[in-house]
Design an enzyme around this catalytic site. Sequence first.
Site, PDB file in Angstrom:
ATOM      1  N   HIS A  51       7.845  47.804  82.767  1.00 14.30           N
ATOM      2  CA  HIS A  51       6.732  47.147  82.070  1.00 14.30           C
ATOM      3  C   HIS A  51       5.365  47.399  82.700  1.00 14.30           C
ATOM      4  CE1 HIS A  51       7.100  44.093  85.279  1.00 14.30           C
ATOM      5  NE2 HIS A  51       5.839  43.845  85.024  1.00 14.30           N
TER       6      HIS A  51
HETATM    7  C1  UD1 Z   1       1.725  40.700  83.076  1.00 14.78           C
HETATM    8  C2  UD1 Z   1       1.057  40.784  84.454  1.00 14.78           C
HETATM    9  C3  UD1 Z   1       1.950  41.574  85.402  1.00 14.78           C
HETATM   10  C4  UD1 Z   1       3.348  40.982  85.454  1.00 14.78           C
HETATM   11  C5  UD1 Z   1       3.906  40.866  84.039  1.00 14.78           C
HETATM   12  C6  UD1 Z   1       5.229  40.141  84.087  1.00 14.78           C
HETATM   13  C7  UD1 Z   1      -1.418  40.852  84.464  1.00 14.78           C
HETATM   14  C8  UD1 Z   1      -2.591  41.706  84.633  1.00 14.78           C
HETATM   15  N1  UD1 Z   1      -0.212  41.486  84.356  1.00 14.78           N
HETATM   16  O1  UD1 Z   1       1.820  42.020  82.574  1.00 14.78           O
HETATM   17  O2  UD1 Z   1       1.396  41.524  86.711  1.00 14.78           O
HETATM   18  O3  UD1 Z   1       4.162  41.852  86.211  1.00 14.78           O
HETATM   19  O4  UD1 Z   1       3.007  40.105  83.217  1.00 14.78           O
HETATM   20  O5  UD1 Z   1       6.006  40.362  82.977  1.00 14.78           O
HETATM   21  O6  UD1 Z   1      -1.535  39.649  84.404  1.00 14.78           O
HETATM   22  N2  UD1 Z   1       3.331  40.655  74.833  1.00 14.78           N
HETATM   23  C9  UD1 Z   1       4.022  40.140  73.780  1.00 14.78           C
HETATM   24  N3  UD1 Z   1       4.616  38.913  73.921  1.00 14.78           N
HETATM   25  C10 UD1 Z   1       4.552  38.202  75.056  1.00 14.78           C
HETATM   26  C11 UD1 Z   1       3.834  38.732  76.135  1.00 14.78           C
HETATM   27  C12 UD1 Z   1       3.242  39.957  76.019  1.00 14.78           C
HETATM   28  O7  UD1 Z   1       4.103  40.755  72.715  1.00 14.78           O
HETATM   29  O8  UD1 Z   1       5.128  37.091  75.115  1.00 14.78           O
HETATM   30  C13 UD1 Z   1       2.719  41.988  74.695  1.00 14.78           C
HETATM   31  C14 UD1 Z   1       1.327  41.929  74.067  1.00 14.78           C
HETATM   32  O9  UD1 Z   1       1.170  43.075  73.291  1.00 14.78           O
HETATM   33  C15 UD1 Z   1       0.430  42.006  75.276  1.00 14.78           C
HETATM   34  C16 UD1 Z   1       1.218  42.953  76.177  1.00 14.78           C
HETATM   35  O10 UD1 Z   1       2.576  42.594  75.977  1.00 14.78           O
HETATM   36  O11 UD1 Z   1      -0.846  42.530  74.969  1.00 14.78           O
HETATM   37  C17 UD1 Z   1       0.867  42.846  77.638  1.00 14.78           C
HETATM   38  O12 UD1 Z   1       0.927  41.475  78.075  1.00 14.78           O
HETATM   39  P1  UD1 Z   1       0.050  41.002  79.320  1.00 14.78           P
HETATM   40  O13 UD1 Z   1       0.365  39.597  79.602  1.00 14.78           O
HETATM   41  O14 UD1 Z   1      -1.371  41.388  79.130  1.00 14.78           O
HETATM   42  O15 UD1 Z   1       0.538  41.927  80.493  1.00 14.78           O
HETATM   43  P2  UD1 Z   1       1.993  42.267  81.018  1.00 14.78           P
HETATM   44  O16 UD1 Z   1       2.211  43.733  80.869  1.00 14.78           O
HETATM   45  O17 UD1 Z   1       2.979  41.358  80.403  1.00 14.78           O
HETATM   46  N1  UDP Z   2      13.510  38.809  84.127  1.00 14.07           N
HETATM   47  C1  UDP Z   2      14.213  38.129  83.165  1.00 14.07           C
HETATM   48  N2  UDP Z   2      14.552  38.811  82.027  1.00 14.07           N
HETATM   49  C2  UDP Z   2      14.238  40.123  81.839  1.00 14.07           C
HETATM   50  C3  UDP Z   2      13.511  40.797  82.835  1.00 14.07           C
HETATM   51  C4  UDP Z   2      13.153  40.106  83.978  1.00 14.07           C
HETATM   52  O1  UDP Z   2      14.537  36.949  83.311  1.00 14.07           O
HETATM   53  O2  UDP Z   2      14.584  40.673  80.786  1.00 14.07           O
HETATM   54  C5  UDP Z   2      13.140  38.075  85.350  1.00 14.07           C
HETATM   55  C6  UDP Z   2      13.593  38.741  86.616  1.00 14.07           C
HETATM   56  O3  UDP Z   2      14.918  38.379  86.930  1.00 14.07           O
HETATM   57  C7  UDP Z   2      12.570  38.258  87.627  1.00 14.07           C
HETATM   58  C8  UDP Z   2      11.313  38.127  86.800  1.00 14.07           C
HETATM   59  O4  UDP Z   2      11.727  38.061  85.437  1.00 14.07           O
HETATM   60  O5  UDP Z   2      12.918  36.990  88.120  1.00 14.07           O
HETATM   61  C9  UDP Z   2      10.443  39.316  87.015  1.00 14.07           C
HETATM   62  O6  UDP Z   2       9.438  39.335  86.051  1.00 14.07           O
HETATM   63  P1  UDP Z   2       8.736  40.662  85.549  1.00 14.07           P
HETATM   64  O7  UDP Z   2       9.593  41.841  85.808  1.00 14.07           O
HETATM   65  O8  UDP Z   2       8.323  40.417  84.155  1.00 14.07           O
HETATM   66  O9  UDP Z   2       7.393  40.692  86.420  1.00 14.07           O
HETATM   67  P2  UDP Z   2       7.024  41.073  87.916  1.00 14.07           P
HETATM   68  O10 UDP Z   2       7.993  40.438  88.834  1.00 14.07           O
HETATM   69  O11 UDP Z   2       7.008  42.575  87.993  1.00 14.07           O
HETATM   70  O12 UDP Z   2       5.644  40.550  88.064  1.00 14.07           O
END
Ligand code: UD1
Ligand code: UDP
Length: 396
Positions: free
Chosen positions: A234
């Site tokens: 991601h």
């Molecule tokens: C964010 C965090 C990242 C973290 C990740 C965990 C920042 C800058 N990034 O990244 O550090 O590792 O969360 O998962 O804060 N979207 C959906 N539904 C949702 C959430 C997101 O469709 O419930 C889609 C949307 O198109 C959105 C995109 O994902 O624009 C990115 O979401 P965003 O929260 O901006 O960043 P992440 O890549 O999720």
């Molecule tokens: N996780 C989850 N379901 C998934 C992928 C990740 O519950 O499909 C959990 C994972 O076990 C961990 C946390 O989400 O506890 C990590 O989040 P993510 O990978 O979104 O973000 P990051 O840790 O890189 O910020």
Amino acid sequence: MAILATSFKANACMSKKKILTVIGARPQIIKAAALSRAIEQHFSSELVEILVHTGQHYDQNMSEVFFTELGIPQPHYNLAVGSGTHGHMTAAMISGLEDIILEEKPNAVVIYGDTNSTIAAAIAAAKIHVPVVHIEAGLRSFNKAMPEELNRIAADHMSTLLFVPTHAGMANLLKEGFDMEIKNKATIDAPNVYHCGDIMYDNSLYFANLNKGRKGILSQLELNNKPYILSTIHRDSNTDNPTALEHIFEALMQIIEQTKLHIVLPIHPRTTAKMKSILSLAFLEKITANQHLILCPPAGFLDMICLEQNASLIITDSGGVQKEAYFFEKPCVILREQTEWIEVVEAGAAQLCGSDKDKIIDAALRLLKTQIQTNPTIFGDGNAALFICEKIISDL
Ligand code: UD1
Ligand code: UDP
């Protein structure tokens, strides 16, 4: 009598410290479960917690599922600030959080990690002189092209209590000039920095114990008694760059070809969107036609733990998942050039590969044959949340 009872309650309440916890992204919701549980079970007479969800993650399987299955109280507020650019999202969060902090007047604002929700809460609180408690402080990738690196550096320097999961994190803060001496009372100008272990380790131990014997997700994916690899992708450096994303999928398909293993990929919504918008239709069809590549929606945490515990190898760019691989003694291919969790690489349990196709394939084939040695105690003893609660009570 009724009046007396009410005033007694009010007094009892006034002696409690009020913390306002800000969560937004999936890993923060999961981390918050450990602190909420510690407060409910051990500190309910000293601490009261107000939960604020920024709404950064909002799909049912990126947010609500964790409240339901991990027993986290429903948020008192939800700002519904999801999607959008960094600036728009962060600005809207700061504005909404400032209003809530002014209204609730908490003794401290608790933040987790390094997301846009983290930095928004730090700015909103610190500017109006409410102490910030940063859990997962001190981590660095030394790559400022990552939004998370900017968020965590800024958040650390606005915090009054910093809770650092690892020794590497402590060394980073020392280099940045933090005074490591513990004061009786911490302030933003003289913060207290504690090495306390990793709050996710608390959760992994706790929920893995509750989860014993639960293997429904494996039956659902028809993986019972079949070895498989688990993968998550991601990180923006992988999803938003067509070459990187293509190379990663090519590597996964070649690993399948060479090992005949299945690869399970619970897909983050960012990745689903980017796969459709930046990969060619022909390549997308090749991915979806691959019978051994199991693409599924984001998993709940309990299913995720089960998938991690039963995998032969984990291939990920997630911070949390690479650490959980280590907790569950699984080798890990890290789809990044750097990691904040350098201990797992130094222990030989994981290899940094970025999006380099050949490196990913070579590392996967090597690690599948390697019996890794782990020492999860480098992430503490599973009681980080209790320690954090004690210090919030004593130091603010
Ligand atoms: C964010 C965090 C990242 C973290 C990740 C965990 C920042 C800058 N990034 O990244 O550090 O590792 O969360 O998962 O804060 N979207 C959906 N539904 C949702 C959430 C997101 O469709 O419930 C889609 C949307 O198109 C959105 C995109 O994902 O624009 C990115 O979401 P965003 O929260 O901006 O960043 P992440 O890549 O999720
Ligand atoms: N996780 C989850 N379901 C998934 C992928 C990740 O519950 O499909 C959990 C994972 O076990 C961990 C946390 O989400 O506890 C990590 O989040 P993510 O990978 O979104 O973000 P990051 O840790 O890189 O910020």
